[in-house]
Design an enzyme around this catalytic site. Structure first.
Site, mmCIF file in Angstrom:
data_model
loop_
_atom_site.group_PDB
_atom_site.id
_atom_site.type_symbol
_atom_site.label_atom_id
_atom_site.label_comp_id
_atom_site.label_asym_id
_atom_site.label_seq_id
_atom_site.Cartn_x
_atom_site.Cartn_y
_atom_site.Cartn_z
ATOM 1 N N GLU A 62 2.537 17.120 24.728
ATOM 2 C CA GLU A 62 3.609 17.226 25.712
ATOM 3 C C GLU A 62 4.101 15.847 26.135
ATOM 4 O OE1 GLU A 62 4.521 19.507 29.909
ATOM 5 O OE2 GLU A 62 2.958 17.972 29.834
ATOM 6 N N TRP A 84 4.985 25.618 27.865
ATOM 7 C CA TRP A 84 6.362 25.864 28.322
ATOM 8 C C TRP A 84 6.906 27.214 27.867
ATOM 9 C CZ3 TRP A 84 9.528 23.119 31.583
ATOM 10 C CH2 TRP A 84 9.063 21.866 31.998
ATOM 11 N N HIS A 299 -0.889 23.719 46.206
ATOM 12 C CA HIS A 299 -1.172 25.141 46.390
ATOM 13 C C HIS A 299 -2.093 25.704 45.318
ATOM 14 C CE1 HIS A 299 2.615 24.786 44.039
ATOM 15 N NE2 HIS A 299 2.047 25.736 43.295
#
Length: 422
Positions: A62, A84, A299
């Protein structure tokens, strides 16, 4: 010494202890905190977690995809990189939202196969928009000196408003490398992926939206240590350092994230920017110094809670009374005569377990410690030990290939499976 896993699992625990439940675009829901930071000294080892297995092959492919300025899904699939696919497939389904398409595994597999084999389909649905690679290597802005009045474009409030034309593409990576070589003390050593004019055309707006580099002069002591690693005789003169191409500066990198999926995404981002720092440092002949992640919305997805708890538990070891006692005697504040005991033998320890545990508690000797695998080292292929340029190529013809580097002595706990929310 591996402190990275401790810092990372402390962040996971922070989110679990102090997070707020929030809704999110995927509909999964998150528990979230805001404004955290992770710091890592590159001298301690390559920043890849050991409390779960990180697929470094995907990290490499990537990042090199970014550095080539590419935004096509096919390149990633050719390197068995599927990170992706979810976003691309979701965009494809949304394009045909009225045709009853469903995001099933069978539909996803068929989508992947068509991207790999159908050029026309790949060009239309395998392009992810002007994401990271495009912004890093071919940023397009507005040229304020190139304004054309147009009579046929009329704004109801402003009247004839004219048109600004886009600038020639800006290669931010090449500019960064040039600045590092010519003006290393600059405070403008930055690359941004956040281009507001392109956000609506991206399959996913950048989560890690910018990074900044910082360099400093190495001390004589640091240069000598580098020279010693080459097995060379030490002469404290700069010509000796130059003769053996000893770096004169250290380089740090700070990456910024607006949104950090801390279980699946963040470990990947840390390793990716650690690799980018290593590549840039090699390009400009500097020593990788510190990697810093500045995190906005940190998160955990609500379907990652159990996995996060499992990872936090990894590396924890409950100490025996013998191990706690040994630690206590190593504490310079501990005086055995003060509490009426001397050096105890094994029989004494066995006869006073309860007392010993309470005594250890009073001296704040931990009952549980964390032991992690050592961090690995980044290993470069021998033909890259001397080079002219790795990434500063105006044609974006990146020389690097995924097989040109790897991790040496990477030990880890097994992978922890978790669903990806798109």
């Amino acid at each position: 010494m591996n402190t990275l896993d401790k810092k990372y699992t402390d962040l996971l625990q922070d989110i679990l202890d102090n997070g707020h439940i929030k809704k999110d675009r995927t509909g999964t829901g998150t528990i979230s905190v805001f404004g955290r930071e992770i710091r890592h000294k590159m001298s301690e080892g390559f920043p890849v977690l050991t409390t779960k297995r990180i697929h470094f092959e995907s990290v490499k492919s990537e990042l090199l995809w970014f550095l080539q300025g590419r935004t096509d899904l096919r390149y990633l699939l050719e390197h068995n990189n599927y990170i992706w696919v979810g976003d691309a497939h979701k965009a494809y389904i949304n394009h045909f939202s009225n045709d009853g398409l469903e995001p099933t595994k069978e539909a996803r597999d068929k989508f992947i196969e068509r991207i790999k084999t159908d050029d026309k389909f790949a060009k239309r649905f395998g392009e992810l928009g002007p994401i990271y690679g495009k912004q890093w290597r071919s940023w397009e802005g507005i040229d304020k000196n190139n304004f054309v009045n147009t009579d046929n474009i009329v704004d109801p409030l402003l009247g004839n408003r004219g048109v600004f034309y886009k600038t020639e593409p800006i290669d931010q990576i090449a500019n960064l490398i040039n600045e590092l070589k010519t003006n290393p003390d600059s405070r403008r050593l930055m690359v941004s992926a956040w281009n507001p004019s392109d956000l609506e055309d991206q399959v996913l707006p950048p989560c890690h939206y910018a990074f900044q580099c910082y360099t400093r002069e190495l001390t004589i002591k640091e240069k000598v240590e580098l020279l010693e690693k080459k097995g060379k005789s030490i002469k404290l003169v700069n010509t000796e350092f130059e003769k053996f191409h000893i770096p004169t500066r250290a380089i740090s990198l700070k990456f910024n994230m607006r949104s950090s999926d801390c279980f699946l995404g963040l470990p990947f981002n840390i390793a990716s920017y650690g690799l980018l720092l290593e590549i840039i440092a090699k390009e400009v002949n500097m020593v990788p110094d510190e990697l810093i992640g500045s995190l906005g919305d940190c998160h955990l997805y609500l379907n990652h809670i159990d996995q996060a708890k499992e990872q936090i538990s990894r590396g924890k070891k409950e100490l025996s009374i013998e191990e706690r006692f040994d630690l206590m005697f190593k504490d310079p504040k501990f005086d055995p005569l003060e509490v009426g005991i001397g050096e105890r033998n094994e029989k004494d320890k066995a006869n006073h377990l309860k007392f010993d545990h309470l005594l250890c508690d009073s001296y704040e000797v931990p009952r549980v410690i964390q032991e992690y695998f050592d961090l690995p080292k980044l290993k470069w292929m021998s033909h890259l030990e001397s080079f002219e340029s790795l990434i500063n190529d105006p044609t974006h013809g990146v020389v690097l290939r995924p097989k040109d580097f790897g991790l040496e002595n990477y030990q880890s706990h097994p992978k922890i499976e978790a669903p990806l929310s798109n």
